[in-house]
Design a protein around this motif. Structure first.
Motif, PDB file in Angstrom:
ATOM      1  N   HIS A 130      -9.017  -5.109  -2.793  1.00 54.30           N
ATOM      2  CA  HIS A 130      -8.070  -4.147  -2.228  1.00 54.30           C
ATOM      3  C   HIS A 130      -8.488  -3.779  -0.813  1.00 54.30           C
ATOM      4  CE1 HIS A 130     -10.902  -0.724  -2.928  1.00 54.30           C
ATOM      5  NE2 HIS A 130     -11.297  -1.482  -3.925  1.00 54.30           N
ATOM      6  N   GLN A 179      -4.233   4.223  -7.046  1.00 60.60           N
ATOM      7  CA  GLN A 179      -4.146   4.874  -5.743  1.00 60.60           C
ATOM      8  C   GLN A 179      -2.921   5.785  -5.687  1.00 60.60           C
ATOM      9  OE1 GLN A 179      -4.293   1.680  -2.859  1.00 60.60           O
ATOM     10  NE2 GLN A 179      -6.167   0.841  -3.741  1.00 60.60           N
ATOM     11  N   GLU A 180      -1.798   5.305  -6.224  1.00 64.78           N
ATOM     12  CA  GLU A 180      -0.587   6.132  -6.301  1.00 64.78           C
ATOM     13  C   GLU A 180      -0.845   7.406  -7.096  1.00 64.78           C
ATOM     14  OE1 GLU A 180       3.270   3.184  -6.436  1.00 64.78           O
ATOM     15  OE2 GLU A 180       1.901   3.149  -8.132  1.00 64.78           O
ATOM     16  N   ASN A 229       0.831  -1.200   0.000  1.00 69.38           N
ATOM     17  CA  ASN A 229       0.000   0.000   0.000  1.00 69.38           C
ATOM     18  C   ASN A 229       0.868   1.253   0.000  1.00 69.38           C
ATOM     19  OD1 ASN A 229      -2.938  -1.083   0.725  1.00 69.38           O
ATOM     20  ND2 ASN A 229      -1.474  -2.222   1.955  1.00 69.38           N
ATOM     21  N   ARG A 234      -3.194  -0.538  -7.069  1.00 65.81           N
ATOM     22  CA  ARG A 234      -2.282   0.331  -6.323  1.00 65.81           C
ATOM     23  C   ARG A 234      -1.811   1.485  -7.196  1.00 65.81           C
ATOM     24  NH1 ARG A 234       2.879   2.000  -4.401  1.00 65.81           N
ATOM     25  NH2 ARG A 234       3.344   1.330  -2.269  1.00 65.81           N
TER      26      ARG A 234
END
Length: 268
Positions: free
Chosen positions: A179, A115-116, A68, A112
């Motif tokens: 997730h 999200q990044e 994460n 991810r």
């Protein structure tokens, strides 16, 4: 001979035994090759090396990962000390993302990676979506068969009039979802009305929505659509799923029972 496009893939960092490794999920590399591109896996690099690598890139793929984004990146303390993190990946992918967009290099962000992207552009994340009131538990069961773990999990509503609606049509649509973290505050520039300044950003949710066996094909069709030829993608998008008899509550138990039945037949 025409040179194939090169897609940069930032690696994750993992300890295997007592040794540190740079790793990438093979499914992402296979999908890039199915799209007739050349994958270039990049280990953690220094800030002054980012532009050197981007000079080689025709595209960038930010993969999913068990790890994460560190909560300090969006102004929070770590709530769960067991939260799997990858600070080394954060250290270079977060400054990488704005430079990719500034150059107009196509960016494909998955799980991810999305999200990044949200954090790099000023957004935040929920550290544990399942603990947020009125939010679903999006974690997958590690011991479940892959067909169940990556099967349809819930529906999503697409913003009317947005770019995504133009691509996939009317909502809601069913997607898979595995997730623990999730988007909290969406970065301002990620709203569809403001994202036009970043024409190189592409992201998919429910990537295996038409079946795991066709995920690789779906990746190739998406790449073709990004390249300007959406004819096969449009044909693929018109496929409609028949509703499962008994509805959503019976779907997973029936799937597990069916798999168990055929497994027993194989054994007997």
């Amino acid at each position: 001979m025409k040179q194939k496009p090169v897609v940069l893939v930032p690696a994750c960092n993992r300890m295997i035994g007592q040794h540190p490794f740079h790793i990438v999920g093979r499914k992402y590399i296979d999908a890039i090759r199915l799209a007739d591109c050349v994958p270039l896996v990049v280990p953690s690099i220094a800030d002054d090396e980012i532009d050197v690598m981007l000079d080689l890139a025709d595209g960038v793929l930010l993969t999913g990962s068990p790890s994460n984004v560190h909560p300090s990146r969006f102004g929070e303390a770590v709530r769960d000390t067991e939260l799997p993190l990858d600070v080394e990946r954060d250290n270079w992918t977060l400054p990488l993302i704005p430079r990719v967009l500034q150059r107009g290099v196509p960016l494909f962000a998955i799980c991810r990676g999305f999200q990044e992207t949200n954090v790099a552009l000023g957004g935040s994340l929920h550290q544990a979506v399942h603990e947020v009131p009125q939010h679903r538990d999006h974690r997958g069961a590690n011991d479940a068969p892959v067909e169940v773990r990556y099967g349809f999990a819930h529906t999503v509503n697409v913003e009317p009039g947005g770019t995504l609606e133009q691509i996939i049509g009317a909502s809601p649509v069913e997607v898979n979802s595995v997730h623990g973290q999730g988007v909290g505050r969406l970065a301002d520039v990620m709203h569809d009305s403001k994202a036009q300044q970043f024409q190189s950003v592409y992201y998919l949710q429910g990537f295996s929505g038409h079946g795991l066996a066709l995920t690789g094909l779906a990746g190739k069709l998406v790449a073709e659509a990004i390249d300007g030829n959406a004819s096969r993608f449009d044909t693929f998008a018109r496929i409609r799923h028949r509703p499962f008899p008994g509805g959503r509550l019976l779907r997973t138990p029936a799937l597990v029972a069916g798999m168990a039945y055929y497994r027993l037949k194989d054994l007997l």
